[in-house]
Design a protein around this motif. Sequence first.
Motif, PDB file in Angstrom:
ATOM      1  N   PRO A   7      -5.483 -17.055  -3.173  1.00  0.00           N
ATOM      2  CA  PRO A   7      -5.001 -18.611  -2.683  1.00  0.00           C
ATOM      3  C   PRO A   7      -3.781 -18.775  -1.740  1.00  0.00           C
ATOM      4  O   PRO A   7      -3.613 -19.435  -1.279  1.00  0.00           O
ATOM      5  CB  PRO A   7      -4.688 -19.332  -3.902  1.00  0.00           C
ATOM      6  N   TYR A   8      -3.191 -17.562  -1.632  1.00  0.00           N
ATOM      7  CA  TYR A   8      -2.018 -17.139  -0.962  1.00  0.00           C
ATOM      8  C   TYR A   8      -2.075 -16.578   0.481  1.00  0.00           C
ATOM      9  O   TYR A   8      -1.132 -16.020   1.027  1.00  0.00           O
ATOM     10  CB  TYR A   8      -0.888 -16.630  -1.724  1.00  0.00           C
ATOM     11  N   CYS A   9      -3.501 -16.838   1.042  1.00  0.00           N
ATOM     12  CA  CYS A   9      -3.611 -16.045   2.314  1.00  0.00           C
ATOM     13  C   CYS A   9      -3.854 -14.598   2.337  1.00  0.00           C
ATOM     14  O   CYS A   9      -4.333 -14.109   3.316  1.00  0.00           O
ATOM     15  CB  CYS A   9      -2.661 -16.731   3.408  1.00  0.00           C
ATOM     16  N   TYR A  10      -3.155 -13.932   1.657  1.00  0.00           N
ATOM     17  CA  TYR A  10      -3.235 -12.415   1.607  1.00  0.00           C
ATOM     18  C   TYR A  10      -4.548 -11.954   1.090  1.00  0.00           C
ATOM     19  O   TYR A  10      -5.306 -12.704   0.181  1.00  0.00           O
ATOM     20  CB  TYR A  10      -2.096 -11.806   0.847  1.00  0.00           C
TER      21      TYR A  10
ATOM     22  N   LEU B 218       5.117  -0.961   7.985  1.00  0.00           N
ATOM     23  CA  LEU B 218       5.335  -1.886   9.020  1.00  0.00           C
ATOM     24  C   LEU B 218       6.033  -3.136   8.191  1.00  0.00           C
ATOM     25  O   LEU B 218       5.519  -3.276   6.985  1.00  0.00           O
ATOM     26  CB  LEU B 218       3.953  -2.074   9.700  1.00  0.00           C
ATOM     27  N   GLY B 219       6.585  -3.880   8.988  1.00  0.00           N
ATOM     28  CA  GLY B 219       7.178  -5.166   8.186  1.00  0.00           C
ATOM     29  C   GLY B 219       6.169  -6.120   7.798  1.00  0.00           C
ATOM     30  O   GLY B 219       6.535  -6.691   7.031  1.00  0.00           O
ATOM     31  N   ILE B 220       5.028  -6.494   8.475  1.00  0.00           N
ATOM     32  CA  ILE B 220       3.784  -7.189   7.964  1.00  0.00           C
ATOM     33  C   ILE B 220       3.524  -6.625   6.814  1.00  0.00           C
ATOM     34  O   ILE B 220       2.870  -7.425   5.907  1.00  0.00           O
ATOM     35  CB  ILE B 220       2.743  -7.251   8.987  1.00  0.00           C
ATOM     36  N   GLU B 221       3.431  -5.442   6.531  1.00  0.00           N
ATOM     37  CA  GLU B 221       2.886  -4.945   5.259  1.00  0.00           C
ATOM     38  C   GLU B 221       4.044  -4.900   4.222  1.00  0.00           C
ATOM     39  O   GLU B 221       3.788  -5.055   2.766  1.00  0.00           O
ATOM     40  CB  GLU B 221       2.504  -3.431   5.216  1.00  0.00           C
ATOM     41  N   VAL B 222       5.317  -4.600   4.419  1.00  0.00           N
ATOM     42  CA  VAL B 222       6.464  -5.065   3.594  1.00  0.00           C
ATOM     43  C   VAL B 222       6.508  -6.511   2.988  1.00  0.00           C
ATOM     44  O   VAL B 222       6.674  -6.501   1.701  1.00  0.00           O
ATOM     45  CB  VAL B 222       7.726  -4.389   4.209  1.00  0.00           C
ATOM     46  N   ILE B 223       6.441  -7.303   3.949  1.00  0.00           N
ATOM     47  CA  ILE B 223       6.416  -8.724   3.433  1.00  0.00           C
ATOM     48  C   ILE B 223       5.170  -9.189   2.552  1.00  0.00           C
ATOM     49  O   ILE B 223       5.372  -9.809   1.794  1.00  0.00           O
ATOM     50  CB  ILE B 223       6.736  -9.732   4.737  1.00  0.00           C
ATOM     51  N   LYS B 224       4.001  -8.516   2.711  1.00  0.00           N
ATOM     52  CA  LYS B 224       2.968  -8.783   2.189  1.00  0.00           C
ATOM     53  C   LYS B 224       3.287  -8.207   0.491  1.00  0.00           C
ATOM     54  O   LYS B 224       2.943  -9.038  -0.308  1.00  0.00           O
ATOM     55  CB  LYS B 224       1.792  -8.040   2.653  1.00  0.00           C
TER      56      LYS B 224
ATOM     57  N   LEU C  74       3.484 -10.651  -2.857  1.00  0.00           N
ATOM     58  CA  LEU C  74       2.607 -10.296  -3.810  1.00  0.00           C
ATOM     59  C   LEU C  74       3.420 -10.306  -5.229  1.00  0.00           C
ATOM     60  O   LEU C  74       3.165 -10.777  -6.208  1.00  0.00           O
ATOM     61  CB  LEU C  74       1.612  -9.180  -3.603  1.00  0.00           C
ATOM     62  N   ARG C  75       4.667  -9.521  -5.223  1.00  0.00           N
ATOM     63  CA  ARG C  75       5.121  -9.173  -6.315  1.00  0.00           C
ATOM     64  C   ARG C  75       5.771 -10.773  -6.732  1.00  0.00           C
ATOM     65  O   ARG C  75       6.157 -10.687  -7.938  1.00  0.00           O
ATOM     66  CB  ARG C  75       6.418  -8.479  -6.164  1.00  0.00           C
TER      67      ARG C  75
ATOM     68  N   GLY D 154      -8.010 -10.251  15.981  1.00  0.00           N
ATOM     69  CA  GLY D 154      -7.387 -10.284  17.280  1.00  0.00           C
ATOM     70  C   GLY D 154      -5.820 -10.714  17.022  1.00  0.00           C
ATOM     71  O   GLY D 154      -4.996 -10.439  17.990  1.00  0.00           O
ATOM     72  N   GLY D 155      -5.351 -11.140  15.821  1.00  0.00           N
ATOM     73  CA  GLY D 155      -4.119 -11.582  15.914  1.00  0.00           C
ATOM     74  C   GLY D 155      -3.602 -11.575  14.364  1.00  0.00           C
ATOM     75  O   GLY D 155      -3.033 -12.465  13.785  1.00  0.00           O
ATOM     76  N   SER D 156      -3.813 -10.507  13.660  1.00  0.00           N
ATOM     77  CA  SER D 156      -3.724 -10.302  12.526  1.00  0.00           C
ATOM     78  C   SER D 156      -2.102 -10.309  11.769  1.00  0.00           C
ATOM     79  O   SER D 156      -1.639  -9.505  12.545  1.00  0.00           O
ATOM     80  CB  SER D 156      -4.414  -9.148  11.652  1.00  0.00           C
ATOM     81  N   LEU D 157      -1.899 -10.743  10.648  1.00  0.00           N
ATOM     82  CA  LEU D 157      -0.689 -10.711  10.059  1.00  0.00           C
ATOM     83  C   LEU D 157      -0.630  -9.428   9.118  1.00  0.00           C
ATOM     84  O   LEU D 157       0.104  -9.260   8.183  1.00  0.00           O
ATOM     85  CB  LEU D 157       0.089 -11.692   9.565  1.00  0.00           C
ATOM     86  N   GLU D 158      -2.166  -9.012   8.753  1.00  0.00           N
ATOM     87  CA  GLU D 158      -2.450  -8.012   7.909  1.00  0.00           C
ATOM     88  C   GLU D 158      -3.313  -6.791   8.562  1.00  0.00           C
ATOM     89  O   GLU D 158      -3.939  -7.302   9.614  1.00  0.00           O
ATOM     90  CB  GLU D 158      -3.291  -8.382   6.663  1.00  0.00           C
TER      91      GLU D 158
END
Length: 669
Positions: free
Chosen positions: A570-573, A618-624, A628-629, A534-538
């Motif tokens: 461990p970094y939430c992603y 989308l911005g949330i996928e770009v920052i992910k 990760l890199r 319901g409120g995902s950043l991914e």
Amino acid sequence: MALKLIQRLPLLGHFRIHCRPAGCFRPSRLQITSNAVQSTRVACLCTSASRCIRIQGCLKFQPDFRINRSLTTIVREPSFVASSSVGLHRDSVPRFCLTLLHRPTAEEEHSFLQRLETCSSSKKVFKLLCSVEILSDTMAAAALHRVADWEQEGKALRDPAVLEEDAIRALCYQLEQDSGRLTDAGLVSALLACTRLYLDPWSTLMVRLVTESQLRLDRGEMTVDQLCTLGQAMLAMQGPECVMLQQVMEQIQRQQPAQWSLAELASVYRLLQGCAGEDGKYRDLLNCMHTHAVTVTSHMDPTAVSGLLSALVTLNQMQAMPLVISLCKQSVRHVPHFTDEELNHVLCALMHFGHSDHYFVEAIERYIPTVAFTSHPETISKVMQFLGRRRILSPTIFDAVAESFVYRADEYTTSQVARQIAAFGKLGYLPPNAAKLFSKVETILRTRFSHFQPRTLLNLLHACILVERFPVNFVSKVFNSYFLQQLQEQDMRVNRGMLAQLTQLYMTMTLECPFYEGPKLPSKYRVKSFLLFGGSLETPVNQHLYNLVKIGLVDLLGDRLYFASKVLTPYCYTLDVEIKLDEEGYVLPARHTDNVYKRIALCIDGQKRFASNTKQLLGIEVIKQRHLRLLEYEVVQIPFYEFEKLQSKAGMVEYLHKKIFPHTYRLSW
């Protein structure tokens, strides 16, 4: 004979009105004193209606019609003129008389209404009233409505003293004295106008209008339009539980919506919108109205389209999607003609029902750049909110809004600022003037930081990091206990969506701003996964696309055990697929934890991870992928628009091999 008639007229004096303070709950008792000076004016200008005006708003009217004796009118001898029109004499004070004879012609009434529409203030309405010879009751009611248009502000009048104007008082006096002679249309329109002017419902004027309306309603001869006008008036006076309103709805429900005119259909929708909250009570009526409305949308003007969409939102008519789609198509031609408020209603409806039309988007792409510097700030904010919600990237609009933002942002509210910038973050788009845009954002944050609501501020700062703009100077204020306490007080408890934003903001400071030395986010405000319901950043992986990739990976790597799926780091992603390699480049089993030299993160990006109209991630996928890199993952992106073109299993395997192992030979198992 004329002399005798004149001598029979009552002697009228000048009156002074004394009221209790406006804060009193009960209607003010009025003391009327008269001067010794006599007057020969035909109409008394101090009526019970004007003496019973409540400044703070209209009290709820009770159904037993008990009349407050302190509000009764002065006893007058009956006038020698019987009427149903209002005659205005050119004089320093308006003089009105009603007659069933010599009503204004249709052309005269139409001309008056046109002139009334051009009046840009209440004073001009009064001047117009004093310039005409005769008014019908519907014209008089229209004049009261026009005054209400200019004087209404929230739930009170901007200037209550306007009701002391001679023209208003004289109109109210005549409506009170001759309520029984008014036409049905004039009666209900006058009653609605009085509620919009917040006249006391216990005044003699209001009691007489309501009583007469009840008598006409009992006869069952009112048209649909008149029933709706009466219903709106009773809704304003007593609310949805009003007995008369229920009687109005019963008579409307006996009608056939298929036979209604467009105006009648719009009137009933407005009335039902005001009665919203009684879910399912008028379901059958609404379904019939929706069916009829679909057939006439092509004839609707901008006001009708906007009003109908607004009503559908208030009534939450999710089953009326065919009508919503039809109205959206009709709105395409009206985009340049919508007022700011009407366009806001249309955009809110499209967001509410989750619908967008390619032609509608093209229409606003042509329109918004031409008004970006002149439209109401809320309209621009609503357009950006709509594009963000529907994942529509329009560089034409975004660039125009970014340009206007630099010059107009000082007049925007904090909410409007946050919603506009949030759209840039959501779509991961930077306009050509990005430096000026975010410099302006920083200035606003610095000068108006305390004006932001905690949640609004968090949304704004989070949008900035999505496009690699790091609000280092303000993050320290967000991570302190005072702000976090405010955030919790605003929402009673901090929901997981806001916790996810705080966590990602903290990770951004840690990974991308190593020079940041401010306070850290307390551990109790951090989440363990961004993949929240319901409120995902991914965005969750597309299952169909994942299954196709999985088949290819099994063939490529030789066995299912050589890769893991939906791995929480461990970094939430959450990784769609993780592949581990040793130092020599050999693939390790997914469960292997020792001697892991390289980790490959496969991002299987379905359509929902991109803008709906372009291949912009989308911005949330770009920052992910960016994070990760930085966490030393090798990120391999597998976009849907490339993978879905592959026609065979061999083609899929070859594609995956080139993507994941571009510098090695194909292995054979």
